[in-house]
Design a protein around this motif. Structure first.
Motif, short mmCIF file in Angstrom:
data_model
loop_
_atom_site.label_atom_id
_atom_site.label_comp_id
_atom_site.label_asym_id
_atom_site.label_seq_id
_atom_site.Cartn_x
_atom_site.Cartn_y
_atom_site.Cartn_z
N THR A 80 0.83 -1.21 0.00
CA THR A 80 0.00 0.00 0.00
C THR A 80 0.86 1.26 0.00
O THR A 80 0.65 2.15 -0.83
CB THR A 80 -0.98 0.00 1.18
N SER A 81 1.81 1.34 0.90
CA SER A 81 2.67 2.54 0.94
C SER A 81 3.46 2.67 -0.35
O SER A 81 3.62 3.78 -0.88
CB SER A 81 3.61 2.50 2.15
N SER A 82 3.91 1.56 -0.89
CA SER A 82 4.71 1.59 -2.12
C SER A 82 3.90 2.07 -3.31
O SER A 82 4.36 2.91 -4.09
CB SER A 82 5.27 0.19 -2.40
N TYR A 83 2.69 1.55 -3.45
CA TYR A 83 1.85 1.98 -4.57
C TYR A 83 1.39 3.42 -4.41
O TYR A 83 1.34 4.16 -5.40
CB TYR A 83 0.65 1.04 -4.77
N CYS A 84 1.05 3.81 -3.21
CA CYS A 84 0.64 5.21 -3.02
C CYS A 84 1.76 6.16 -3.42
O CYS A 84 1.54 7.14 -4.13
CB CYS A 84 0.21 5.46 -1.58
N PHE A 85 2.97 5.85 -2.98
CA PHE A 85 4.11 6.70 -3.34
C PHE A 85 4.35 6.65 -4.85
O PHE A 85 4.58 7.69 -5.48
CB PHE A 85 5.36 6.26 -2.58
N GLY A 86 4.29 5.47 -5.44
CA GLY A 86 4.49 5.33 -6.88
C GLY A 86 3.45 6.09 -7.68
O GLY A 86 3.76 6.72 -8.69
N ILE A 87 2.21 6.02 -7.24
CA ILE A 87 1.13 6.76 -7.91
C ILE A 87 1.41 8.26 -7.86
O ILE A 87 1.27 8.96 -8.86
CB ILE A 87 -0.24 6.43 -7.27
N LEU A 88 1.81 8.75 -6.70
CA LEU A 88 2.10 10.18 -6.57
C LEU A 88 3.29 10.58 -7.44
O LEU A 88 3.23 11.59 -8.16
CB LEU A 88 2.36 10.53 -5.10
N ILE A 89 4.35 9.80 -7.39
CA ILE A 89 5.55 10.13 -8.19
C ILE A 89 5.21 10.09 -9.68
O ILE A 89 5.54 11.02 -10.42
CB ILE A 89 6.71 9.16 -7.87
N LEU A 147 8.92 2.88 3.27
CA LEU A 147 7.87 3.87 3.51
C LEU A 147 6.67 3.31 4.28
O LEU A 147 5.66 3.98 4.40
CB LEU A 147 7.39 4.47 2.19
N GLN A 148 6.79 2.12 4.82
CA GLN A 148 5.65 1.50 5.49
C GLN A 148 5.12 2.36 6.64
O GLN A 148 3.92 2.44 6.85
CB GLN A 148 5.97 0.10 5.99
N SER A 149 5.99 3.02 7.36
CA SER A 149 5.54 3.85 8.48
C SER A 149 4.80 5.11 8.01
O SER A 149 4.19 5.81 8.81
CB SER A 149 6.72 4.23 9.39
N TYR A 150 4.85 5.39 6.72
CA TYR A 150 4.17 6.57 6.16
C TYR A 150 2.90 6.18 5.38
O TYR A 150 2.38 6.99 4.62
CB TYR A 150 5.11 7.33 5.23
N THR A 151 2.43 4.97 5.57
CA THR A 151 1.29 4.47 4.80
C THR A 151 0.07 5.39 4.92
O THR A 151 -0.54 5.76 3.92
CB THR A 151 0.93 3.03 5.21
N PHE A 152 -0.27 5.76 6.14
CA PHE A 152 -1.45 6.59 6.34
C PHE A 152 -1.31 7.93 5.62
O PHE A 152 -2.23 8.37 4.93
CB PHE A 152 -1.72 6.81 7.84
N LEU A 153 -0.16 8.57 5.78
CA LEU A 153 0.09 9.86 5.13
C LEU A 153 0.00 9.73 3.61
O LEU A 153 -0.64 10.54 2.94
CB LEU A 153 1.45 10.42 5.53
N LEU A 154 0.63 8.71 3.07
CA LEU A 154 0.63 8.51 1.61
C LEU A 154 -0.78 8.22 1.10
O LEU A 154 -1.17 8.74 0.04
CB LEU A 154 1.59 7.39 1.23
N CYS A 155 -1.55 7.44 1.84
CA CYS A 155 -2.94 7.18 1.44
C CYS A 155 -3.75 8.48 1.47
O CYS A 155 -4.58 8.71 0.58
CB CYS A 155 -3.58 6.15 2.36
N CYS A 156 -3.51 9.30 2.48
CA CYS A 156 -4.21 10.59 2.56
C CYS A 156 -3.85 11.48 1.37
O CYS A 156 -4.72 12.14 0.79
CB CYS A 156 -3.88 11.30 3.87
N LEU A 157 -2.58 11.51 1.00
CA LEU A 157 -2.15 12.33 -0.14
C LEU A 157 -2.78 11.84 -1.44
O LEU A 157 -3.21 12.65 -2.27
CB LEU A 157 -0.63 12.34 -0.24
N VAL A 158 -2.86 10.53 -1.62
CA VAL A 158 -3.52 9.99 -2.81
C VAL A 158 -5.00 10.37 -2.78
O VAL A 158 -5.58 10.76 -3.81
CB VAL A 158 -3.32 8.46 -2.92
N GLY A 159 -5.62 10.27 -1.61
CA GLY A 159 -7.02 10.65 -1.47
C GLY A 159 -7.26 12.13 -1.77
O GLY A 159 -8.24 12.48 -2.45
N ILE A 160 -6.37 12.98 -1.31
CA ILE A 160 -6.48 14.42 -1.59
C ILE A 160 -6.34 14.68 -3.09
O ILE A 160 -7.10 15.46 -3.67
CB ILE A 160 -5.43 15.22 -0.78
#
Length: 173
Positions: free
Chosen positions: A75-84, A132-145
């Protein structure tokens, strides 16, 4: 790891194919309002960011249940990849158009392909490293935003250059 590589390669092709088809889908559906939320409604750079965002998000949702046990950092990996991947579109586009002074169709295509490949390469590396696993919530929030921004700005874009359709406003390009 071989299974993960296979899923990453499939994801690249899925994103490139779905992204390419989605470029035309809004017009193919007679400018369907709902379709426009997920696909480009004009030629602005902002709308072209959807070409990576939504296919990668859909692909993640498809493979999540297959890979979540083997790869807890998916989840954290895909969220970051989607953003990048999504933000590489304007970075590459504005960089090359600044240097050349104009946009070139083949370089627009290369921007999409390169952004997709880089995004999935990052996803692959992050799934294996779990950095980035410890940033999962933040990354999910950024994708949601970003998702909410796509929905809102599709039909109510701010008057900023990234939202300007160059086919309508030639003074920006």
């Amino acid at each position: 790891m071989k299974q993960l590589k296979c899923y990453i390669i499939i994801g690249i092709f899925f994103t490139l194919i779905i992204g390419t088809l989605s470029h035309f889908l809004y017009h193919w559906t007679n400018k369907n309002f709902v379709i426009g939320l997920f696909t480009p409604v004009n030629e602005s750079v902002w709308e072209h960011m959807k070409l990576i965002f939504f296919p990668m998000l859909i692909y993640y949702m498809i493979i999540f249940f297959k890979l979540k046990e083997s790869y807890p950092c998916i989840t954290s990996s895909y969220c970051f990849g989607i953003l990048i991947g999504t933000f590489l579109i304007p970075i590459f586009f504005y960089t090359y158009t600044y240097i050349l002074g104009k946009n070139i169709f083949i370089l627009d295509l290369a921007t999409f392909v390169l952004s997709t490949i880089i995004a999935f390469w990052i996803v692959y590396k992050l799934i294996l490293s779990c950095k980035l696993q410890s940033y999962t919530f933040l990354l999910c929030c950024l994708v949601g935003i970003l998702l909410l921004c796509f929905f809102l700005f599709t039909y109510y874009p701010p008057d900023i250059f990234i939202f300007i359709d160059p086919t309508m406003e030639s003074s920006y390009y």
